[in-house]
Design an enzyme around this catalytic site. Structure first.
Site, mmCIF file in Angstrom:
data_model
loop_
_atom_site.group_PDB
_atom_site.id
_atom_site.type_symbol
_atom_site.label_atom_id
_atom_site.label_comp_id
_atom_site.label_asym_id
_atom_site.label_seq_id
_atom_site.Cartn_x
_atom_site.Cartn_y
_atom_site.Cartn_z
ATOM 1 N N TRP A 31 0.854 -1.201 0.000
ATOM 2 C CA TRP A 31 0.000 0.000 0.000
ATOM 3 C C TRP A 31 0.882 1.240 0.000
ATOM 4 C CZ3 TRP A 31 -2.934 -4.127 0.563
ATOM 5 C CH2 TRP A 31 -4.296 -4.021 0.319
ATOM 6 N N ASP A 168 -10.821 5.820 4.507
ATOM 7 C CA ASP A 168 -11.769 5.171 3.594
ATOM 8 C C ASP A 168 -13.244 5.400 3.882
ATOM 9 O OD1 ASP A 168 -9.210 4.156 3.286
ATOM 10 O OD2 ASP A 168 -9.915 2.192 2.644
ATOM 11 N N GLU A 399 -4.274 -2.139 14.070
ATOM 12 C CA GLU A 399 -4.457 -1.162 12.998
ATOM 13 C C GLU A 399 -4.978 0.163 13.560
ATOM 14 O OE1 GLU A 399 -7.164 -2.747 10.129
ATOM 15 O OE2 GLU A 399 -6.697 -1.239 8.589
HETATM 16 C C1 GLC Z 1 -7.161 0.881 4.907
HETATM 17 C C2 GLC Z 1 -6.884 2.318 5.351
HETATM 18 C C3 GLC Z 1 -5.812 2.924 4.451
HETATM 19 C C4 GLC Z 1 -4.579 2.031 4.431
HETATM 20 C C5 GLC Z 1 -4.933 0.581 4.084
HETATM 21 C C6 GLC Z 1 -3.778 -0.373 4.270
HETATM 22 O O1 GLC Z 1 -7.713 0.843 3.638
HETATM 23 O O2 GLC Z 1 -8.037 3.093 5.349
HETATM 24 O O3 GLC Z 1 -5.488 4.218 4.885
HETATM 25 O O4 GLC Z 1 -3.642 2.515 3.537
HETATM 26 O O5 GLC Z 1 -5.972 0.135 4.904
HETATM 27 O O6 GLC Z 1 -3.297 -0.340 5.575
#
Ligand code: GLC
Length: 434
Positions: A31, A168, A399
């Site tokens: 990511w 998100d 998280e």
């Molecule tokens: C979720 C979060 C985003 C992050 C991803 C991977 O989608 O909202 O901000 O980059 O997870 O951790």
């Protein structure tokens, strides 16, 4: 009780072929903004890992400069939706064959990440050479945002999907989402994977997910090219936080250019335009915070939320505005909240367990901590740092985390995915700072 060894072990376990996944099962690829924060952490003890993480990210950059929010380095991994075949990034000729990628982006963190790494490794010639090699790629990425995502040339770019913002399912998207009408036939059949891995109570709802898929399809229809999307997308937002991060990274690039004798002419021009329009677009005097702007419906999005605090990190607010932001955080702390909840705790939309609708996020605390410190609010900066470290020490490397102190008291775990990379790396990085 500092758990640096555990943090490093988590990053090692999440390490794949030259980069980290955010967490083992829920998010099995690379990511974009996660990797930037991970590189910050690894750079404090293993610079090779940090540079490799960044290099891998830029291996997925498109010809038009876009950095995708996900790189699907492994095509065998099928446990994630939407997978690379659903995104089908190859509808855009400039998307690399490999790694396959998504068709949207995420916050522009790499300018400030490179700046921080260079500053802490100033005597290392390999790091200098690496920064020189990545610098033009970061500039090209910023150019993508200014060229493709800023139709009125305001120096403020738009997003067409909430996933681009990194926040998100924040309640800030509820109102613009309510204007999106979709017919069920207009979206393909799909099956979510996240709710079978994480607790559904802590994840976005089905109705929201349908709209995420709808916007993804719209992007695909126009080859993920910003220009046509700007004309048609019912969701078109100028996000306060993303634009603040871009400005922070522009500033960092200008500083790097000064240090390494590189050309920053173009960046300086972008920066002048962006900073001159920022406050008038995003500051809301009634709420005493920065808010987003709904470009499709031409209005500010009136909510107090975590993104409104990030402009401090980019040095944008004057003393008066910065003091208001600091006072807000101080009052939350006095009222029994750990800092910084991701959404307005007094709103009926606040949900202390669900993802971006209330919980505390590690990388946000990192940016807000630095923002407060750079604006001279040392005490609050200390609270933001210590609260996160306290939560991680008590609840583990999750998280995201509960913000109400009276609830945390009886908890033994955080929320969402466990053994999370950027939780481990921000923990390492914050502990490495004074
Ligand atoms: C979720 C979060 C985003 C992050 C991803 C991977 O989608 O909202 O901000 O980059 O997870 O951790």
């Amino acid at each position: 009780m500092i758990k640096l060894d555990i943090a490093k072990q988590i990053i090692n376990n999440n390490w794949r072929d030259g980069f980290t996944v955010p967490t083992n099962r829920l998010y099995p690829f690379q990511w974009m903004w996660d990797s930037g924060f991970v590189a910050l952490g690894t750079s404090t003890y293993n610079i090779k890992m940090a540079l490799s993480e960044i290099e891998k990210m830029f291996s997925g950059q498109w010809d038009n400069g876009m950095l995708p929010h996900i790189l699907f380095h492994s095509e065998k991994e099928k446990s994630y939706f939407p997978n690379y075949d659903f995104w089908n990034s190859r509808v855009n000729d400039g998307a690399p064959m490999r790694p396959k990628s998504s068709g949207i982006t995420q916050p522009a963190v790499y300018g400030f990440v490179l700046r921080e790494i260079l500053k802490n490794h100033w005597g290392n010639d390999d790091v200098k050479a690496f920064v020189k090699h990545i610098f033009p790629k970061v500039v090209k990425y910023h150019q993508f945002l200014y060229n493709y995502r800023d139709p009125y040339k305001e120096g403020i770019f738009f997003i067409f999907h909430p996933w681009e913002s990194g926040r998100d399912n924040s309640p800030i998207w509820d109102e613009p989402f309510s204007h999106i009408q979709i017919e069920q036939e207009s979206i393909p059949d799909y099956r979510r994977r996240d709710t079978s891995i994480a607790n559904a109570e802590e994840r976005p709802t089905k109705e929201q997910y349908d709209k995420y898929v709808y916007l993804l399809e719209l992007g695909k229809k126009y080859k993920y090219d910003g220009k046509e999307i700007a004309a048609e997308s019912p969701f078109l937002i100028q996000d306060n936080m993303m634009n603040a991060i871009l400005i922070k990274s522009n500033q960092s690039l200008i500083e790097i250019a000064g240090d390494l004798d590189l050309d920053a002419g173009q960046i300086t021009e972008w920066q002048a335009l962006s900073t001159s329009n920022f406050d008038s677009k995003f500051w809301n005097d009634d709420l005493e915070t920065y808010v987003g702007y709904d470009l499709r419906n031409q209005k500010q999005m009136r909510h107090k939320e975590i993104g409104g605090l990030v402009p401090m990190f980019a040095g944008l607010p004057d003393k008066d505005k910065a003091t208001k932001l600091n006072n807000y955080l101080k009052s939350l702390s006095e009222r029994g909240y750990y800092l910084c909840p991701s959404f307005d705790v007094d709103s009926p939309l606040f949900d202390s367990r669900r993802y971006w609708r209330g919980p505390i996020w590690p990388q946000m605390n990192w940016m807000i901590h630095i923002g407060l410190k750079e604006n001279g609010f040392i005490d609050t900066a200390g609270i933001v740092k210590n609260d996160l470290i306290t939560l991680i020490n008590k609840l583990g490397f999750y998280e995201y985390f509960e913000a109400r102190k009276d609830v945390v008291k009886d908890q033994t775990k955080g929320y969402g995915g466990s053994d999370f990379s950027w939780t481990a790396s921000t923990y390492i990085h914050l502990n490495s700072m004074e």
